[in-house]
Design a protein around this motif. Structure first.
Motif, PDB file in Angstrom:
ATOM      1  N   TYR A  20       0.813  -1.225   0.000  1.00  0.00           N
ATOM      2  CA  TYR A  20       0.000   0.000   0.000  1.00  0.00           C
ATOM      3  C   TYR A  20       0.845   1.273   0.000  1.00  0.00           C
ATOM      4  CZ  TYR A  20      -4.097  -2.867   1.315  1.00  0.00           C
ATOM      5  OH  TYR A  20      -5.106  -3.781   1.358  1.00  0.00           O
ATOM      6  N   VAL A  33       2.822   0.903   8.150  1.00  0.00           N
ATOM      7  CA  VAL A  33       2.259   1.534   9.339  1.00  0.00           C
ATOM      8  C   VAL A  33       2.945   0.992  10.592  1.00  0.00           C
ATOM      9  CG1 VAL A  33       0.051   2.318   8.409  1.00  0.00           C
ATOM     10  CG2 VAL A  33       0.288  -0.053   9.132  1.00  0.00           C
ATOM     11  N   CYS A  71      -2.237   2.507  12.418  1.00  0.00           N
ATOM     12  CA  CYS A  71      -3.333   1.927  11.623  1.00  0.00           C
ATOM     13  C   CYS A  71      -4.630   2.175  12.401  1.00  0.00           C
ATOM     14  CB  CYS A  71      -3.078   0.439  11.429  1.00  0.00           C
ATOM     15  SG  CYS A  71      -4.527  -0.508  10.975  1.00  0.00           S
ATOM     16  N   THR A  72      -5.593   2.816  11.772  1.00  0.00           N
ATOM     17  CA  THR A  72      -6.845   3.159  12.460  1.00  0.00           C
ATOM     18  C   THR A  72      -7.514   1.910  13.037  1.00  0.00           C
ATOM     19  OG1 THR A  72      -7.080   4.933  10.872  1.00  0.00           O
ATOM     20  CG2 THR A  72      -9.038   4.387  12.138  1.00  0.00           C
ATOM     21  N   ASN A 123      -2.785  -6.559  12.347  1.00  0.00           N
ATOM     22  CA  ASN A 123      -3.103  -5.130  12.458  1.00  0.00           C
ATOM     23  C   ASN A 123      -3.597  -4.861  13.876  1.00  0.00           C
ATOM     24  OD1 ASN A 123      -3.108  -5.880   9.701  1.00  0.00           O
ATOM     25  ND2 ASN A 123      -4.265  -4.062   9.151  1.00  0.00           N
ATOM     26  N   CYS A 159     -11.567  -1.600   9.110  1.00  0.00           N
ATOM     27  CA  CYS A 159     -10.637  -0.725   8.400  1.00  0.00           C
ATOM     28  C   CYS A 159     -11.467   0.324   7.656  1.00  0.00           C
ATOM     29  CB  CYS A 159      -9.818  -1.550   7.412  1.00  0.00           C
ATOM     30  SG  CYS A 159      -9.064  -0.514   6.136  1.00  0.00           S
ATOM     31  N   GLU A 173     -11.090  -7.565   4.231  1.00  0.00           N
ATOM     32  CA  GLU A 173     -11.485  -6.553   5.219  1.00  0.00           C
ATOM     33  C   GLU A 173     -12.750  -5.821   4.762  1.00  0.00           C
ATOM     34  OE1 GLU A 173      -8.246  -3.875   5.949  1.00  0.00           O
ATOM     35  OE2 GLU A 173      -6.918  -5.479   6.575  1.00  0.00           O
ATOM     36  N   CYS A 227      -5.236   4.806   2.022  1.00  0.00           N
ATOM     37  CA  CYS A 227      -4.982   4.704   3.455  1.00  0.00           C
ATOM     38  C   CYS A 227      -4.141   5.916   3.858  1.00  0.00           C
ATOM     39  CB  CYS A 227      -4.257   3.405   3.796  1.00  0.00           C
ATOM     40  SG  CYS A 227      -3.797   3.345   5.538  1.00  0.00           S
TER      41      CYS A 227
HETATM   42 FE1  SF4 Z   1      -4.973  -0.094   8.705  1.00  0.00          FE
HETATM   43 FE2  SF4 Z   1      -6.870  -0.071   6.831  1.00  0.00          FE
HETATM   44 FE3  SF4 Z   1      -4.689   1.352   6.475  1.00  0.00          FE
HETATM   45 FE4  SF4 Z   1      -4.604  -1.320   6.349  1.00  0.00          FE
HETATM   46  S1  SF4 Z   1      -5.654   0.060   4.951  1.00  0.00           S
HETATM   47  S2  SF4 Z   1      -3.163  -0.005   7.405  1.00  0.00           S
HETATM   48  S3  SF4 Z   1      -6.115  -1.847   7.933  1.00  0.00           S
HETATM   49  S4  SF4 Z   1      -6.232   1.643   8.107  1.00  0.00           S
END
Ligand code: SF4
Ligand code: 13P
Length: 335
Positions: A25, A60, A86-87, A118, A200, A228, A289
């Protein structure tokens, strides 16, 4: 020297003493400089195989923290942006996990905790201490079956969608899966899969209408999403899996195929570029993200310019030992 030049020159200077890892990502501007790119599982496995003294993790915070837990003596883990949390990981706190698990075990049932990677190191430590393990999206099915075999039921956290979708994949009846009320938890003798209510924000936004639109616009197209995503989306598409699975799925599709991909946009854009002229890769919907995006070339260049004196990622020893146990159970079960 600009930041790009600093990165190139410091990579040359450190040679094999430095390894830069990046999650799928991350933006292309970062991926250009990484030595190993992968999904969460691949990157966790890579740590044990690296000889480099300095490992820079572009992703993250929980990923760098997991690397710091798995690293060997003498290795230093760094991250260009420690505030890239990570939220979803923040939706489960160690103290609450311990409290909920105690209540779920109140009637004497042995409920095994299984945490998605996560999650914070503190949560992994509670899980390790309570006989549980870590999973990633790539091995969630194997690990949920593993956890089911260890006791009378499983507390899966923090992602309710991954929990539900994995429960479906291994055939746990819907009536046996319940969403935990983490404020007022109650044990439920009929349930075998207790799902933490986290999610997520990037993947939770996919809706049934996205799938319906893609089917209407391109009836012959394939649709693949990350697990997810909400269950109704996962159930309506052609395939679901981790980021590495999605990459393989696109690679294996015949030339001429149109594929809608439901996951973080940096990866979808990279796939679209890679297969341009052979396959048409479209966003099921675009979602970035924001946490992953906090890692920038400027921050990577800055970190590398002062790597010798940078403070590495460290976790308290009292957390490292049980958290490593939870991670190691996953690596052993999936060896
Ligand atoms: Fe966290 Fe979602 Fe970002 Fe993955 S995409 S790092 S689960 S907030
Ligand atoms: P993977 O397990 O596919 O690497 O995904 C990690 C992640 O953060 C997805 O949002």
């Amino acid at each position: 020297m600009n930041y790009q030049e600093i990165i190139v020159s410091r990579k040359q200077e450190f040679g094999s003493r430095l390894a830069i890892l990046g999650h799928h990502y991350q933006s292309d501007s970062i991926i250009n400089y990484v030595d190993h790119v992968g999904d969460s599982l691949e990157l966790a496995r890579t740590i044990g195989q690296l000889d480099a003294e300095h490992i820079v993790f572009c992703g993250v915070w929980f990923m760098a923290e997991s690397a710091a837990i798995l690293k060997r003596e003498g290795q230093k883990i760094h991250t260009p942006e420690p505030n890239a949390t990570c939220t979803m990981a923040e939706m489960a706190q160690a103290m609450t996990v311990r409290k909920v698990l105690k209540i779920l075990r109140g009637t004497g049932r042995n409920i095994i905790p299984l945490t998605y990677v996560n999650s914070t190191a503190g949560v992994k430590a509670v899980v390790g201490e309570m006989g549980g393990a870590v999973c990633t999206s790539a091995n969630a099915r194997t690990m949920l079956s593993w956890a089911m075999d260890q006791g009378d039921g499983v507390l899966f956290l923090p992602d309710k969608h991954l929990a539900y979708n994995t429960g479906s994949a291994i055939g746990i009846p819907v009536a046996k899966r319940i969403l935990v009320d983490i404020v007022n938890p109650t044990d439920d003798d009929d349930a075998t899969l207790f799902m933490w209510p986290g999610y997520c924000p990037v993947h939770d936004m996919y809706i049934d209408a996205d799938v319906a639109r893609a089917r209407r616009d391109d009836p012959d197209a394939l649709i693949v999403v990350h697990p997810e995503c909400p269950a109704s989306v996962v159930e309506a598409v052609d395939a679901n899996g981790s980021t590495a699975f999605i990459i393989d799925y696109v690679a294996e599709a015949p030339d001429g195929t149109t594929i809608y991909v439901g996951t973080e946009s940096n990866l979808v854009n990279r796939l679209a570029k890679e297969y341009a002229g052979r396959k048409t890769i479209k966003h099921l919907d675009a979602g970035y993200c924001e946490d992953m995006a906090k890692v920038t070339v400027e921050k990577l260049g800055d970190l590398l310019s002062r790597l010798e004196t940078a403070v590495p990622v460290e976790t308290e020893q009292s957390i490292v030992i049980p958290a490593r146990l939870a991670l190691q159970r996953m690596l052993d079960a999936c060896a």
